[in-house]
Design an enzyme around this catalytic site. Structure first.
Site, PDB file in Angstrom:
ATOM      1  CG  ASP A  67     -40.320 -14.842   1.986  1.00 42.20           C
ATOM      2  OD1 ASP A  67     -41.396 -14.306   1.674  1.00 42.20           O
ATOM      3  OD2 ASP A  67     -39.517 -14.337   2.800  1.00 42.20           O
ATOM      4  CG  ASN A  94     -54.546 -18.215  -0.672  1.00 46.28           C
ATOM      5  OD1 ASN A  94     -55.667 -17.845  -0.325  1.00 46.28           O
ATOM      6  ND2 ASN A  94     -53.778 -18.952   0.128  1.00 46.28           N
ATOM      7  CE1 TYR A 166     -54.516  -8.782   5.179  1.00 46.34           C
ATOM      8  CE2 TYR A 166     -56.596  -7.828   5.903  1.00 46.34           C
ATOM      9  CZ  TYR A 166     -55.892  -8.852   5.299  1.00 46.34           C
ATOM     10  OH  TYR A 166     -56.561  -9.960   4.831  1.00 46.34           O
ATOM     11  CE  LYS A 170     -54.994  -9.449   1.708  1.00 40.88           C
ATOM     12  NZ  LYS A 170     -54.448 -10.566   0.904  1.00 40.88           N
TER      13      LYS A 170
END
Length: 261
Positions: A67, A94, A166, A170
Site C-alpha cells: 500500500d 502510476n 483528485y 494530481k
C-alpha cells in the site's frame, strides 16, 4: 539501427502495475531490455499475473504487494526490490484514483464530501508519490542515475468539477515533481510527469457505456479513448536515456482533450 529506447538492463519499479497503464508500462520496459521489473500492486494476484507475462519474455521480474500510502510498506518494498536486483533505476509513480477499494461511480460534489474521503484521494495520488520518492531517491542520487516518471491526470492541469480533491492531488504531484527535478538534477536524476485523460482500462470500462464514450469524445480532437499503450509509450521514453536532457516537465497524453500552453 540502434534502439534509442533501450533501457540498457536498468531496473524499473512501477506502482499500481497489476492492470491498465501500469501493466503496459511494465511490459514496455521488459520489451526494451530492462534488467529487472518490480511490479507493485495492492492486489498481489494481479501483480503476479503481470510478472508471469514479463518472465515469459525472458526478463527478470518480481511482484511486491504494498500500500503506497504507507511509508513503512514502501520502504519494505524498496528493500525487497534492492535485494532482488541490487538497485532501482527507474521509478514510475502510476498508482492512482482513490485507492484499491474506492467506488469510482460514487462521485460527489466537493461540499458533500468528508475529510476521510479527501484522504483517500490525497493518499494514493500525492502521499504515495512522496513515499516512493523518499524511499527510492536516495539510492538514485548515491548511484548518480535515476528516472522518475509520475502519472498525473488532465484533471490536475485543467480541473474537473466533480473531482476537485483528485484534481488538487494530481496538481500537487506535478508541482512536487518540478521541485524534485531541481533538487536532484545534478545527480543525473530526472523527474517528469505525464498527464492522462480517459484511458481504456478495466476500471474505466466498468464505469462508462458506449453512449457515454460517444458523448465524451466530442471533447477530444482525436476521437477515441486512449489505450494503455499510448501512455506507456511516453513513460518508456521518459524512463530511457533518450530523455536524459528533459526534466521538470508535464507531458499531456490526452488525444487533444486539453492543449498545453
Amino acid at each position: 539501427m540502434s534502439n534509442i529506447l533501450d533501457i540498457k538492463e536498468r531496473v524499473a519499479l512501477i506502482t499500481g502495475a497489476g492492470q491498465g497503464v501500469g501493466r503496459q508500462a511494465a511490459l514496455h520496459f521488459a520489451a526494451n531490455n530492462a534488467g529487472g521489473v518490480v511490479v507493485n500492486d495492492y492486489h498481489l494476484v494481479r501483480a503476479e499475473a503481470v510478472v508471469e507475462e514479463i518472465r515469459a519474455m525472458g526478463i527478470k521480474a518480481i511482484a511486491v504487494q504494498a500500500d503506497i500510502t504507507n511509508l513503512g510498506a514502501v520502504v519494505d518494498m524498496t528493500h525487497r526490490a534492492e535485494d532482488a536486483f541490487g538497485r532501482i533505476d527507474i521509478l514510475v509513480n502510476n498508482a492512482g484514483n482513490a485507492g484499491p477499494t474506492q467506488d469510482l461511480a460514487d462521485i460527489k460534489q466537493f461540499w458533500d464530501t468528508t475529510p476521510e474521503e479527501w484522504n483517500q484521494w490525497l493518499g494514493t495520488n500525492f502521499f504515495g508519490v512522496l513515499n516512493c520518492c523518499k524511499a527510492i531517491l536516495p539510492g538514485m542520487m548515491k548511484r548518480q542515475y535515476g528516472r522518475v516518471v509520475t502519472v498525473i491526470s488532465d484533471a490536475g492541469r485543467v480541473g474537473e468539477p466533480h473531482l476537485a480533491v483528485y484534481s488538487g492531488a494530481k496538481a500537487a504531484a506535478a508541482g512536487f515533481m518540478r521541485a524534485i527535478a531541481k533538487a536532484v538534477g545534478r545527480a543525473n536524476v530526472t523527474a517528469n510527469c505525464i498527464a492522462l485523460s480517459s484511458i481504456n482500462t478495466p476500471g474505466v470500462a466498468a464505469l462508462i457505456s458506449d453512449e457515454s464514450v460517444a458523448r465524451m469524445m466530442k471533447s477530444y480532437v482525436i476521437r477515441r479513448l486512449g489505450e494503455p499503450d499510448d501512455a506507456a509509450n511516453m513513460i518508456l521514453f521518459l524512463g530511457s536515456d533518450a530523455a536524459s536532457w528533459i526534466t521538470g516537465q508535464t507531458y499531456p497524453v490526452n488525444g487533444g482533450y486539453a492543449f498545453s500552453s
